[in-house]
Design an enzyme around this catalytic site. Structure first.
Site, PDB file in Angstrom:
ATOM      1  N   ALA A  58       0.841  -1.204   0.000  1.00 38.30           N
ATOM      2  CA  ALA A  58       0.000   0.000   0.000  1.00 38.30           C
ATOM      3  C   ALA A  58       0.876   1.255   0.000  1.00 38.30           C
ATOM      4  O   ALA A  58       2.025   1.214   0.408  1.00 38.30           O
ATOM      5  CB  ALA A  58      -0.894  -0.003   1.232  1.00 38.30           C
TER       6      ALA A  58
ATOM      7  N   GLU B 217       3.301  -4.945   7.933  1.00 38.89           N
ATOM      8  CA  GLU B 217       2.402  -3.930   8.499  1.00 38.89           C
ATOM      9  C   GLU B 217       2.628  -3.688   9.987  1.00 38.89           C
ATOM     10  O   GLU B 217       2.445  -2.567  10.478  1.00 38.89           O
ATOM     11  CB  GLU B 217       0.937  -4.335   8.264  1.00 38.89           C
ATOM     12  CG  GLU B 217       0.458  -4.174   6.837  1.00 38.89           C
ATOM     13  CD  GLU B 217       0.892  -5.297   5.894  1.00 38.89           C
ATOM     14  OE1 GLU B 217       1.675  -6.190   6.315  1.00 38.89           O
ATOM     15  OE2 GLU B 217       0.447  -5.291   4.741  1.00 38.89           O
TER      16      GLU B 217
END
Ligand code: NAD
Length: 699
Positions: free
Chosen positions: A61, A125
């Site tokens: 992302a 993440e």
């Protein structure tokens, strides 16, 4: 367009093309979705290959989008993955170089995966305070097994594709390609082979179980909780993977999303994302373009083989650069080399360094007593005594002997870099490289930019900092630069707290509970209380208006310099570093308090923390206003990497933003009204006032 669509016979090739790492920002997602659509619509297409251009399949992302509506604008990552799963034609993900985060999650939504060796695979993440939020916690355990997947998700660390491919029963990769070069050709051929195979396989349809179920997850949770300390995300990773074993996929995905969104709002996640961006920002200097030509640094000379000279040298040896150390006397060289050896040997003993690496590094090290022997070095770093007269002699000598174009750096912590530069006829080549002690360990490097420092010198040392794995932050010239100028205010507040009723251990405990690695008094005992004493003596002459608690001077008058003298703010037992509260010190503080006529009051931990941290914030605001620091986030990086500021709070300036600058300013005004504090100290910096008036933040 950030993805390219091409046709190879009956196979459509969609190539992500969003440098540097094919981040899955909105435009890229739209382009991929359009490519998938086009392939569905074209009857001549039988299969699809998805890959990435340049140096990555995809790094995941785009975290710059996280706080913008773009992150959730359709197609968001979840709906893009769903579109891949629902493709009526098989999709082969061709992975190479980097397949991380959202990139890996997208690949897990494809029907098949082929990887080149050396591809770094990760769900990182957790490093920014999150769990994977696009199916990673639900799909990765289905292809790698619960334990391997959980280890990867909790650590966030990359694993090489060839290692994963060897795991028994793994279903992450259907094929390994021979090399990066052959990957595309092999992927297209593989897609063709699978073109007519039905039903299309989906990771979501694979089972997800752990034989020990609850017991395993309880064990994992306990382990992770112990390690995660102030961060909620790692434990949530365990929760999410457990959900994969207990729920149907769609409900698992929905619960994963919920956890992800909740974490996103936590201060810890905001702090980690701030640091992620701050680190990248710090390496950029506003008026030094990224393509500024750099000077070649192939050899380094260090002047002075003391505490700093030795540690500084080790950085370059570790990075494979030859170092020559110059001293005044052979004994000093011998001592310095012995210390370097001792440090490396300690690393070998701990299993952190291999014997042959040690020998390679030592082979790069040489010594000399003559300037003539260092004249060809590309970079010379001066680390002699902190005395302007001594520095002057060294820099005049360097100016006379060093080859043209050599970078002349000083490691001074307090002296004026512009003056040091003026001792040479080439001030454009002079820069401050302020390492922190121990220089081979501490991440921070303050790059001190003199008025005349050339842009290519700055560009060169910033790149070099990366090579020796330091976090470089640029500071303008001022007394103490960014870090020490702020810490002086913090120490002053710590002193006032003693005058008003605290003990050193109460102050240290409060700020350590807040998350600092070490409180101000333990820290001072470690660094040596005589350093601050010398500074205060200088201040008494140069800036008599600056007030200090006299307790620290009285401590030094007793010879209590800290650990090195066996006594400081605390008592120490021989050979040990445990800080033992000292009756002598408490007596000293009480006497001083009485002499000031102060009746001690009970001061809360909250007030201690606010006074210490906001003193940093106010001085930081002055530094920004004066242009000594370019960005608030640079100040945060200095404090996170050089001063043990708690990572989960994101640095002092970020913390102030989190508390709210209005609240910070209110607190300052409250402290200003305290008769025993220093009213001038707490006058809010003009920048603080302005930001409060405009409703803005530092960042
Ligand atoms: P140190 O006393 O341990 O070492 C200084 C060395 O320089 C000694 O070995 C000395 O023999 C040598 N030296 C002195 N004059 C010399 C000359 N003319 N030519 C060659 N060698 C000479 O000091 P240190 O702690 O390593 O500090 C060195 C510099 O680094 C100072 O400017 C200091 O302010 C700065 N610094 C120190 C720290 C720290 O924590 N110690 C941190 C950051 C910066």
């Amino acid at each position: 367009m950030t993805a390219e669509y091409k046709v190879h016979g009956d196979v459509a090739l969609i190539t992500l093309d969003n440098p540097p790492v094919n981040g899955l920002g909105l435009a890229t997602r739209q382009a991929i979705a359009a490519g998938l659509e086009q392939a569905q619509d074209d009857p001549a297409i039988k299969a699809i290959v998805l890959t990435g251009a340049g140096k990555a399949f995809s790094g995941g992302a785009d975290i710059r989008e996280f706080d913008s509506p773009k992150a959730i604008t359709e197609p968001n990552l979840l709906s893009l993955i769903l579109a891949a799963e629902n493709s009526t034609k098989p999709i082969v993900a061709a992975l190479h170089s980097v397949a991380m985060g959202g990139g890996l999650e997208l690949a897990l939504g494809c029907h098949y995966r082929i990887a080149a060796p050396g591809c770094k695979v990760a769900l990182p993440e957790v490093k920014i305070g999150l769990i994977p939020g696009a199916g990673g916690t639900q799909r990765l355990p289905r292809v790698l097994g619960v334990e391997t997947a959980l280890n990867m998700i909790v650590s966030g660390e990359p694993v090489a594709s060839e290692l994963l491919a060897q795991l028994p029963g793994q279903k992450l990769f259907d094929r390994m390609a021979a090399s990066n070069d052959s990957l595309l050709e092999e992927a297209i051929a593989f897609a063709r082979t699978m073109a007519d195979v039905r039903p299309l396989p989906l990771v979501r349809n694979l089972p997800c179980k752990h034989p020990q179920g609850d017991a395993y997850f309880q064990f994992a949770r306990n382990m992770v909780k112990g390690l995660a300390k102030n961060f909620p995300a790692p434990v949530k990773c365990v929760d999410a993977v457990e959900l994969a074993t207990k729920h149907k996929v769609d409900s698992g995905l929905a619960l994963e999303r919920e956890i992800f969104l909740n974490l996103m709002l936590t201060p810890e996640c905001r702090a980690l994302r701030h640091i992620f961006m701050a680190e990248r920002a710090a390496s950029k200097i506003p008026d030094v373009p990224e393509d500024t030509a750099r000077r070649d640094i192939r050899s380094v000379a260090v002047i002075g083989a003391g505490t700093m000279g030795g540690g500084i040298s080790m950085n370059f040896l570790n990075a494979g650069l030859p170092v020559k150390i110059l001293e005044m006397k052979q004994e000093a060289l011998d001592r310095g080399i012995a210390t370097i050896r001792k440090n490396y040997e300690a690393q070998i003993k701990k299993g952190k360094l291999a014997q042959d690496k040690y020998e390679q590094r030592m082979a790069l090290l040489s010594t000399t007593l003559s300037y003539d022997e260092i004249k060809d070095a590309d970079l010379v770093i001066e680390a002699v005594f902190e005395d302007m007269g001594v520095k002057q002699k060294v820099f005049e000598q360097l100016d006379a002997t060093m080859k043209p174009g050599a970078i002349l750096a000083t490691n001074t912590s307090t002296l004026d870099v512009n003056r040091i530069a003026s001792f040479t006829k080439r001030p454009q080549d002079v820069v401050g490289l302020h390492f922190f002690s121990p220089a081979n360990v501490m991440k921070l490097l303050e790059v001190v930019r003199g008025d005349k420092t050339a842009k290519d010198v700055l560009a060169t040392v910033m790149a070099l900092a990366k090579k020796i794995r330091k976090t470089a932050v640029v500071s303008g010239v001022c007394d103490g630069f960014i870090g020490n100028r702020m810490i002086e205010q913090y120490s002053r507040q710590a002193g006032f707290l003693l005058d008003e009723g605290c003990t050193p251990q109460q102050v240290d405990k409060a700020i350590e509970k807040f998350g600092f690695a070490m409180g101000p008094f333990r820290m001072s005992d470690l660094a040596g209380n005589d350093i601050g004493w010398a500074i205060r003596k200088r201040r008494a002459v140069e800036r008599p208006e600056m007030k200090y608690s006299a307790t620290a001077d009285k401590l030094c008058e007793l010879g209590r310099f800290g650990q090195k003298t066996g006594a400081g703010w605390y008592d120490y037992q021989p050979g040990k570093r445990d800080a033992i509260p000292s009756a002598v010190v408490n007596e000293l503080i009480e006497q001083h308090r009485a002499s000031l006529g102060i009746t001690p009051r009970k001061i809360t931990d909250e007030e201690i923390v606010q006074r210490l941290v906001f003193s940093l914030v106010n001085e930081g605001a002055h530094l920004l206003e004066e242009g000594i620091a370019a960005r608030a986030s640079d100040i945060d990086m200095v404090y996170l990497t050089g001063y043990g500021f708690p990572v989960h709070r994101g640095g002092p300036m970020k913390y102030a933003d989190t508390v709210g600058l209005f609240t910070v300013m209110q607190a300052m005004k409250r402290f200003q009204r305290n008769p025993h504090d220093d009213a001038a100290f707490w006058e809010p910096a003009p920048l603080v006032k302005r930001l409060v008036a405009e409703g803005k933040t530092f960042n």
